[in-house]
Structures are given as structure tokens and as C-alpha cells.
Write an enzyme that holds these catalytic residues in place. Sequence first.
Site, PDB file in Angstrom:
ATOM      1  N   ASP A 238      -1.778  -1.222  -3.741  1.00  0.00           N
ATOM      2  CA  ASP A 238      -2.103  -0.453  -4.945  1.00  0.00           C
ATOM      3  C   ASP A 238      -0.986  -0.551  -5.983  1.00  0.00           C
ATOM      4  O   ASP A 238       0.059  -1.166  -5.741  1.00  0.00           O
ATOM      5  CB  ASP A 238      -2.421   1.009  -4.584  1.00  0.00           C
TER       6      ASP A 238
ATOM      7  N   ASP B 187       0.855  -1.185   0.000  1.00  0.00           N
ATOM      8  CA  ASP B 187       0.000   0.000   0.000  1.00  0.00           C
ATOM      9  C   ASP B 187       0.894   1.238   0.000  1.00  0.00           C
ATOM     10  O   ASP B 187       1.716   1.412   0.897  1.00  0.00           O
ATOM     11  CB  ASP B 187      -0.877  -0.049   1.267  1.00  0.00           C
TER      12      ASP B 187
ATOM     13  N   ASP C 161      -4.198   3.734   2.796  1.00  0.00           N
ATOM     14  CA  ASP C 161      -5.624   3.402   2.992  1.00  0.00           C
ATOM     15  C   ASP C 161      -5.827   1.948   3.414  1.00  0.00           C
ATOM     16  O   ASP C 161      -6.963   1.475   3.523  1.00  0.00           O
ATOM     17  CB  ASP C 161      -6.448   3.745   1.743  1.00  0.00           C
TER      18      ASP C 161
ATOM     19  N   GLU D  80      -6.840 -20.730 -16.609  1.00  0.00           N
ATOM     20  CA  GLU D  80      -7.229 -21.448 -15.394  1.00  0.00           C
ATOM     21  C   GLU D  80      -8.344 -22.414 -15.787  1.00  0.00           C
ATOM     22  O   GLU D  80      -9.398 -21.990 -16.245  1.00  0.00           O
ATOM     23  CB  GLU D  80      -7.725 -20.475 -14.323  1.00  0.00           C
TER      24      GLU D  80
ATOM     25  N   ASP E  70      -5.261 -10.239 -15.480  1.00  0.00           N
ATOM     26  CA  ASP E  70      -6.205 -11.317 -15.226  1.00  0.00           C
ATOM     27  C   ASP E  70      -7.455 -11.036 -16.049  1.00  0.00           C
ATOM     28  O   ASP E  70      -8.127 -10.024 -15.842  1.00  0.00           O
ATOM     29  CB  ASP E  70      -6.537 -11.343 -13.726  1.00  0.00           C
TER      30      ASP E  70
HETATM   31  C1  GLC Z   1     -11.122 -18.146 -10.274  1.00  0.00           C
HETATM   32  C2  GLC Z   1     -10.324 -17.195  -9.426  1.00  0.00           C
HETATM   33  C3  GLC Z   1     -11.013 -17.031  -8.105  1.00  0.00           C
HETATM   34  C4  GLC Z   1     -12.393 -16.472  -8.357  1.00  0.00           C
HETATM   35  C5  GLC Z   1     -13.177 -17.312  -9.353  1.00  0.00           C
HETATM   36  C6  GLC Z   1     -14.343 -16.563  -9.888  1.00  0.00           C
HETATM   37  O1  GLC Z   1     -11.148 -19.417  -9.742  1.00  0.00           O
HETATM   38  O2  GLC Z   1      -9.015 -17.632  -9.302  1.00  0.00           O
HETATM   39  O3  GLC Z   1     -10.301 -16.216  -7.220  1.00  0.00           O
HETATM   40  O4  GLC Z   1     -13.099 -16.406  -7.150  1.00  0.00           O
HETATM   41  O5  GLC Z   1     -12.403 -17.656 -10.485  1.00  0.00           O
HETATM   42  O6  GLC Z   1     -13.913 -15.508 -10.689  1.00  0.00           O
END
Ligand code: GLC
Length: 586
Positions: free
Chosen positions: A32, A24, A28, A271, A101
Site C-alpha cells: 500500500d 504492506d 492485509d 510504453e 501510470d
Molecule cells: C501494459 C502493462 C501490462 C498490462 C497491459 C494492459 O503492457 O505494462 O502490465 O497488462 O499494458 O494494460
Amino acid sequence: MTSPRRSVLDNAVVYQIYPRSFKDSDGDGIGDIRGICEKLDYLEQLGVDVLWLSPIFASPNDDNGYDISDYRAIMKEFGTMADVEELIAQARQRGMRILLDLVVNHTSDEHEWFRQSCSSKDNPYRDYYIWRDPAGYSEDGTPLPPNNWISAFSPSAWEFDETTGQFYLHMFSPKQPDLNWENPEVRREVYDLMRFWLDKGVGGFRMDVINLISKPQELIDAPLAVNDPAVAGGSRESSLAMSVNGPRVHEFLQEMRREVLDDYDTLTVGETPITTVEDGILYAGFERGELDMIFTFEHVSLDFSEQGWGKWSDRRTSLSALTATLEHWQKGLEDRAWNSLYWNNHDQPRAVSRFGNDSPEYRVVSACMLGTVLHMMCGTPYIYQGEEIGMTNVSFPEIDDYDDLETHDAYDTYVRSGIISHEQMMRFIAAKSRDNARTPMQWDESEHAGFTTGTPWLPLNPNYPEINARAAVADPHSVYHHYRRLIALRREYPVIRRGSFHLLEPDSETIFSYARATAEDRLVVVANVSATTVECDYAAASPAALQRRGVEGAGWQLISSNYADDAGSVLRPYEAKVYLGHAPQS
Ligand code: GLC
């Protein structure tokens, strides 16, 4: 080799940042973007060259940013677009690539698309999400959901919308409605936003639950008795199983490659829960033009409940099951696709607590052992923030001390219904809650571990006076320096990047050892994954002993160890050694 991207891949070492908990800069209590900029020297010295940031976009934070309300705006607490541009530029100067992400299986229910979609059945955005009529009505007139799926974070995967009289699908929380990828407009929007970020200089994406994007068109019931709370954990899995690896997922990913990724230099990792090695080859095969690699979940599911409560358990996996799973993926993808290598991330408990030993006596040595056996395998290693200093699980006294919505939902499901006692569930939560990974990064021994000058959004792990980055950097025998050396070895020796994999002790419950080989080079990794001393006749790389194990090589030299001296063919608690050799002269 087979893919032009392969040389980028086999050198890369990824560091995952959970921005909320990293650093941070403005007091806050929430990490960040400027905080990340402050720590780039630290990351550069560690040697990583890819930074994956968990979501940084505008979000109401039902699921800490995995519920995005605007893909082109930065979460207010994290800073501004200018801060992000500065981070991308500073990372570039250091030769580092930023991965964002990409959370596009679902949005937040506060995204403008969803607001519009909810407003009427004939709104142009209606078809951006998955809407269905009720299956019927109960006697008291309550609408019944279209099927029995339950969501990862709430009892039903369907939420009824009073205004339009239909249900929408959400595989995660009700505030995370699933997008309808059948709609070409949705796909176009996703490709546009990807281009928006790639044009700003980001170097690729980690794609959140990307194998859920194609839903089967008949949303039939999940096979288990999902309405029986006694099997709720299993039912979550079976509902999820219904929605992964759907009929058009490969078509969509190939389209994404053609429409977007082919025009840029990117690194992508998907993922993909509930995928087999065969699926892995479809998603990440060198010749397939989809993703560069995927995250498998098999090795992090071995310690799941035997009672059907999903991940909620505090048992440990056996070593032989773990090494068999890792071997299966190492051999299964060999020369065909690329592995990602990880012990933990923002959804998983801390590696040293789960697979090693977090007692004061063995924490450092076992964390170094885990790093060794992971980084010497074939694939791209991922380091989750704090892993490189051996951060451990936390244990909060009360359920209300936890923040994570999954943890609260599980507590409600199992404890309030009387299936699991409060005491037992608190033990399971201490072992498995996602908050284990989310306590703030421990930078130094000062108040709040140097993470913030304000009040941290989640309490720190109280062990920060002993376990922190400043202490680790100052100590040449720390986990940090061990990781730094492992990363340097990967860059130096091609056999680490490209060698074949051969597991040496498949049935052992104490020793994890394997050999790697290229035409010229050999590597042997031997580790004791226990707190007792064990004999291992090839632990000092005796050529004859190695030969008996089927490893032909010569000129063995020790290139990594987590002990200061060598005990020959005895392996002390959590000792891990790496030997480099060459192929026998013919
Ligand atoms: C993936 C993410 C997780 C999230 C889920 C829904 O598994 O890694 O953190 O809660 O997707 O987006």
C-alpha cells in the site's frame, strides 16, 4: 543541449514500484501507499530520484490495476487520497518526482463510462468505446466478430454485448475495453484527469501501451491465420501489430503536449510495443514535442519462441544478438532522441535469472555486471523493485499457484489444446510468467520477508532468507551497494550521461564492452557475460590494446568493478569494469 528537458532527463534514475508487492503497512497482505512512505529512506539512500508507481487507482483488479474503474479514486487496498498526497509531499522533500501510470488505451469494464456505453446505442457515452456490428452470423446464429484479431489475454479481441447487439474491441482482457480516441470527448476526459494529478504535484507519467491509442479506421484482418491455435503466439503479435503506431497517434500525443504537458514540469515515458528506432525518433525526438522517451521491446523479445508461441519459451538470447540490439538503439537515437534503459519491469522476468546467472555462486556478481553494463549506457536507467538486491525468478509447482491472467490464458491456449505439454509449459512459465516480477519485495529474513504481517496476496520467493534488503544493505559488496555506486557515478561524470556510444566486440558471445566519448572524456566498459574466465587484452585498459580497438584515450583509471581485486587482462566470471580516461592531448 537541443531540448530544455534534456538536463532533467540525463540525470534521472527511475525506480519502479509495483505497489501491490512492495510493502504492506496494515497487514492485509497487499502492499500500500503508506508502505511506500515507510521505504522512502531506503530509496533515497539508493540514490534514485524518480519513482514510477504502477497503477494505484480504483480497479476490480482483473489485471492488477491496469483495468481502471475510476481515475480519480485510490484503490481501496492501497489507502486513501490523503495517503497519496502525503507520499507526493514526502517524496518532494527528498527531491524525488512521482510518476503515475497513465492507462488510457482502455478502462475497466466497470468504469462508469463503459457502464453507460453498454446501456444503449444512443447513450452519450456509446462512442467512448469502439463498437462494431457482427461480421455476420454462424449457422446456429452465433454472432461473428468484426475481424480476426485476438487479444493479449483472451482468444478474441472482440466481446459481444447482448443488450445492444454489437461487439466492443479489447486488445487486452474482455474487462479492459479500448477507448475510442477518435472521439474528442474521450481526449478531453483524459487531459482533464492528467491535469487533476499534475495539480496534485505528480511529476509525470509512464504511459501504458500509448502507441495503441489510434486504431486504424478499417479494422481489417490481421495477416496470419489467427484462428489456427498452432500459431496463436505469432497471431497475438500480428493482431497487436495491426493496432500499434496508428494513423493519428502522433497528432494525439502532440495535442496532449499542447493541452496539458506544456503547462507543467513533467517527465514522460511511453510504453510502445513493436516500435523501431525510426518510430522511437518520432515519439521521443528532442524536437518533436511528444514524449521524453519510450520503452522499446526489442531486447526483451530476443529470447522468444522459435515455434511461434510468442514469449513462451525458456531459451536464452545469444549475447551478440543482445548487444547488437542495444547498440542499434544507442546509436540510432544518439543526439536525436532519448533512450530508456531497462532489463526488467512488472511484465518481465527477473533480470539476473534471464540475462545473468541466478545460481548461488554467481547471482551477486552477475547482477552487478548487468547493472554496470546497463547504467553506463546513454539514457535513463530504470530499476525494478528488487532488482537492486538481485531478486530472482520464482517457480511455483502448480498453474493455480500463479495469479497473472496472461499466464493463465497462455496455459489455456497451449496446454488445454494439446500444443504444448503441461511439463514444458510449466518450464516456460517459470522462465517468463509476469508473476516472477510480482512476488513480494524481500525486505528481511523474518516471516513473509517483512513484506506483510498478514497472508501475502502472492506467495513469496522462498529464497528470501538469503536474498533480502536488510542483508544487502549490511553488506558493502552487495548488489544494492553496487547499484548505489553506479547511480552516483552517473551523476558525477558527464561522459556517462552524454557520451557517444561505440560497441567494441560486436560478435562476441562472452564479452560485452563499449566505449563512450565526449570531447573531453572517455569511458570504457568491459564485462564478461559468462561463467568462464576469458582473456581480454584491454581489460586492464592498456592504452595500446585500447588503441587497437579504436579507442584513443589517456589517463585511464578504474572507477567501478564488481570484484574486490584486479586480475589484469583476465576477466573472471561475470566480471565488469569501468575505466574513465580523457581525450588524448593534441
Ligand atoms: C501494459 C502493462 C501490462 C498490462 C497491459 C494492459 O503492457 O505494462 O502490465 O497488462 O499494458 O494494460
